[in-house]
Write a protein that holds these residues in place. Sequence first.
Motif, mmCIF file in Angstrom:
data_model
loop_
_atom_site.group_PDB
_atom_site.id
_atom_site.type_symbol
_atom_site.label_atom_id
_atom_site.label_comp_id
_atom_site.label_asym_id
_atom_site.label_seq_id
_atom_site.Cartn_x
_atom_site.Cartn_y
_atom_site.Cartn_z
ATOM 1 N N ALA A 39 4.576 10.769 -3.499
ATOM 2 C CA ALA A 39 3.879 11.743 -4.334
ATOM 3 C C ALA A 39 2.985 10.983 -5.304
ATOM 4 C CB ALA A 39 4.876 12.619 -5.098
ATOM 5 N N ASP A 40 1.968 11.708 -5.831
ATOM 6 C CA ASP A 40 1.016 11.084 -6.764
ATOM 7 C C ASP A 40 1.728 10.632 -8.034
ATOM 8 O OD1 ASP A 40 -1.088 11.517 -5.080
ATOM 9 O OD2 ASP A 40 -1.594 13.466 -5.954
ATOM 10 N N GLN A 62 0.836 -1.195 0.000
ATOM 11 C CA GLN A 62 0.000 0.000 0.000
ATOM 12 C C GLN A 62 0.875 1.252 0.000
ATOM 13 O OE1 GLN A 62 -2.899 -0.023 3.182
ATOM 14 N NE2 GLN A 62 -2.973 -2.256 3.240
ATOM 15 N N ASP A 63 0.243 2.363 -0.488
ATOM 16 C CA ASP A 63 0.948 3.645 -0.396
ATOM 17 C C ASP A 63 0.573 4.324 0.921
ATOM 18 O OD1 ASP A 63 -1.576 4.680 -0.715
ATOM 19 O OD2 ASP A 63 -1.319 5.201 -2.815
ATOM 20 N N ASP A 82 13.543 12.739 -5.441
ATOM 21 C CA ASP A 82 14.332 13.780 -4.800
ATOM 22 C C ASP A 82 14.228 13.734 -3.282
ATOM 23 O OD1 ASP A 82 11.685 14.395 -4.793
ATOM 24 O OD2 ASP A 82 11.948 16.535 -5.211
ATOM 25 N N ASP A 83 13.295 12.957 -2.758
ATOM 26 C CA ASP A 83 13.120 12.844 -1.303
ATOM 27 C C ASP A 83 12.524 11.467 -1.015
ATOM 28 O OD1 ASP A 83 12.777 13.064 1.382
ATOM 29 O OD2 ASP A 83 11.450 14.812 1.311
ATOM 30 N N PRO A 84 13.325 10.416 -0.895
ATOM 31 C CA PRO A 84 12.815 9.037 -0.754
ATOM 32 C C PRO A 84 11.949 8.855 0.490
ATOM 33 C CG PRO A 84 15.157 9.044 -1.301
ATOM 34 C CD PRO A 84 14.811 10.441 -0.983
ATOM 35 N N TRP A 142 3.979 6.986 -4.760
ATOM 36 C CA TRP A 142 5.245 6.275 -4.697
ATOM 37 C C TRP A 142 6.331 7.248 -4.259
ATOM 38 C CZ3 TRP A 142 5.847 1.393 -4.219
ATOM 39 C CH2 TRP A 142 7.086 0.781 -4.431
ATOM 40 N N TYR A 143 7.443 6.683 -3.791
ATOM 41 C CA TYR A 143 8.506 7.500 -3.206
ATOM 42 C C TYR A 143 9.095 8.450 -4.224
ATOM 43 C CZ TYR A 143 8.082 4.063 0.515
ATOM 44 O OH TYR A 143 7.594 3.276 1.510
#
Length: 963
Positions: free
Chosen positions: A197-198, A159-160, A191-193, A187-188
């Motif tokens: 973001a959509d 899941q997200d 630029d910032d794991p 998903w990750y």
Amino acid sequence: MQLSDQARTLPRLHLIGTLLIISCLTLMLSGFFTWHKVQEHNASIQRIEAAVSRQIEARLQAEMETALESIHFIQQQADAQLKMHLREQVDQAWSIAQSLYTQSQSLPVAEQQRLIVEALRPARFFEERGYYFIDDMSGRFILLPTAPEFEGQLLPDNQDDRGHFIMQGLIEAARLPEGEGYSRYRWYRPDDPSRMADKLAYVRYFEPFDWLIGAGDYTYEWEKRQQYEMLMRLRTHRIGLEGYIAILDRSGQVLLSVDSPHLEQDTPAEYNEQVSAALALMLQTANAGGGYLRYLWRLPDQEEPVWKTAWVESSPFWDWILVATLYEDEAKGILQSEMQAFEQALSLAWKDYLLVMMLTLGLALLGSLGFSRWSGRLFAAYHAERHEQQQRLAEQAEALKESESKLATILDSVEAYIFIKDCDYRYTYVNHKVEQIFAQPREAILGQGDAQFFSPESARLIAEQDTRVLQRGERVATEEQSYLISQDAWHTFLTVKLPLRRENGEIYALCGIATDISERKVMEDQIRHLAFYDALTGLANRRLLLDRLQQQLKSQMRHQELGALLFIDLDNFKTLNDTLGHDVGDQLLIQVGQRLGFCVREEDTVARFGGDEFVVMLSHLTKEELKAAAKVREIAEKILDTLRQSYRLGGKAQVITPSIGITLFAGQASAEELLKQADLAMYKAKESGRNRLHFFDPTLQTQVLHKAQLEHELRHALQTNECVLFYQPQVDAQGRILGAEALIRWLHPQRGLVMPAEFIPIAEASGLILDLGHWVLEAACRQLQVWQTHPVARDWVLAINISAHQFRQNDFVESLIALTQKYAIPAERLKLELTESVLIDDIQFAIERMHYLKAAGFGFALDDFGTGYSSLAYIKQLPLDQIKIDRCFIDGLPLDSNDAAITRIIIRLAQEFNLQVIAEGVETQAQRDFLLEAACVAFQGYWFGRPMPADEFLSHALAQEGV
């Protein structure tokens, strides 16, 4: 003292008096006209200043509207472009996988899979963000280049951060009927794991290994691209010489400033006090709904700030504030240019005025001197004749005065412009209508030329016509279009000009009669536009479309190039029009017309065909049919994508989809035939689910022609009595005939016996069902009258099917009662069979009408019970006598347990409601026995008798009775 004694003194006194009067008049007139010119000059300056200010404000508002429309259009394209690029990438990966699978058929499956995975693993796109992933349909990672440690793991429930099941969403998209689809999840971020973001992904099902192959990208990246593209576009846009569109966000951060680009890099805290004050004023104006403002602005290369004028408005997208701004120095430059031009023209006018005044004064003085000398010589002779002529002149003057008065009254009453010009093209007479249109009194007009009242170009053209009359003696009748200075508008005159001659034939003037036909010309133009263009959308109408289509067909016969017609109908437009109102519907039609114009070439034609129907004619495609079809499909899909984007209607977003029918043509068919073909294809698209396109297939036309022919023949059949009634027996538990059901048949002279299933739908669609239903009722009543005389048949009840259209007819009740009275049969002998669909459309109306007929003696049976709504709530309100079990439940008896259970329930329900039950479609002994056991008391079906003509039915009944 006698006048004869003053023969020398009077001319001298006359000369002195004339000179004094002319001098005084000249000074008075020059003073008056000078004052009048000064007043006009001041008023003109004020008008120029106000006009320039309004022009600047209107220009800024227009630039703002254009910028907002561009932002709206580009914002709408972000999602569509992402979907298109994802589809292209995944289609390419799928093709690679298919190609490797085909080429490696001889290798083991595991090796085939490895080749595909490794071929797709290094692929990158979307600025290195994009990659391909492969999962199997059970939720196992096959390829995940960014996290290869997950490959081979089964994670169907991942899941997200919002709880969405990522893997399940991808699998569901791949399981769509098309084997492909889109899925949204988070998903990750690269630029910032640590944050998600959509993301939008597109997947395709790969059947050989039960895989899904897909790719995705972050939606915010594409939105950033659209914003950057918009900023770049606006950066190059200019308003006037130095004006531009500036953009800032709600926090006051400058996103775009053409003359101060360093502000885009600074933060609001780093702005100087003057910039911050200007930005605060802009934010305040935007928050108040937008508007016009002035503010001080300092350029980087200038020490002193300058005033600027701007129009500020908030964008509903991206949370931007737009500022259409212009330097007031530039605006003042425009005003100064206007003023300089005005001053130059005024200066020339003053010089001309002074020159005319001086020439007039000089000519008057010379004329007075000459006249004085001449009058001195003639005075003596004149005095001698004066007394003799005085009486005669008095009489002639009185007559002439009366004649002139009459003529002036007549000419001033004529609804035409009448004037006389001398050989110097100056007016010597004008009637009252000319005074009105020039907006000047007659005295101010006389002696003036056309240059005082018309624009220079108009005056030149009028002079050319006048020259033909004054110098060549021609009669000129022409239609003149002239620009009137007094009304600041163009007028069209129908003018006739004639030369006026002296007795010796010399032309001394021209007489003109003109009629203003401006309004008529405007109406003619409007009528011409209305004749060829749609009044609402401005698109070509049906007439213009047919004309262009005819021309295109002729052109194609010469050049052998293919064209296409796209017939477009908006899905569910009537619902939107009825719920939101016709004004909103009109707004939608206007926007649809505009979007269609964006989707085609300039040489193509977009027409509104009527209502919510549009037609696009594509011309000069190609000579090859396959390439032409591919090009047309590409344009049609573009239209589909464009029209199903959301619309802003009444302040809200609305979505409506089109259905498109397409036909290709090469000059062989007529225009009307092509439109019918495209229309048929459009209806096929609607039948296929709407929101799609469909190419014309000749079989569609064959089906339509067949239905049309059948409808025509059915009309003829009703007139020539080709229809007959067949009767199928209805029996009780002992097999005794209780009556029959009347079933219509068509004895076609060529086709033979036509069954109802083939012609009843056509009758309902064409409205013939009403005539057909009335014929069935009358034929049934006539047959009951015949049976009434037979001892075996006198008590039979005849069941008749009543259609929904017939039942809802206003005169149905009166017509039915009139038929029973005409044939003298009891109403109890007729049983009206109604289906649930007849009742459910307006249940209250149905209940009231049935109760009325029930009171008159007619019986009712509910046909096809159990196949519709079967609502107990309305069954208990209906005055029914009988429930008819549909044959779909009888067919499975007695083996099908579900059919058996439903049949028992219906019989038990009827018993509870005190209703009779009849089962139709009974064809076997086993079915009859089951129904008897279940307490069914009446039957109908082939087991007891097929539908048959009246004579054969009676013979069959007599045979059963043993008669």
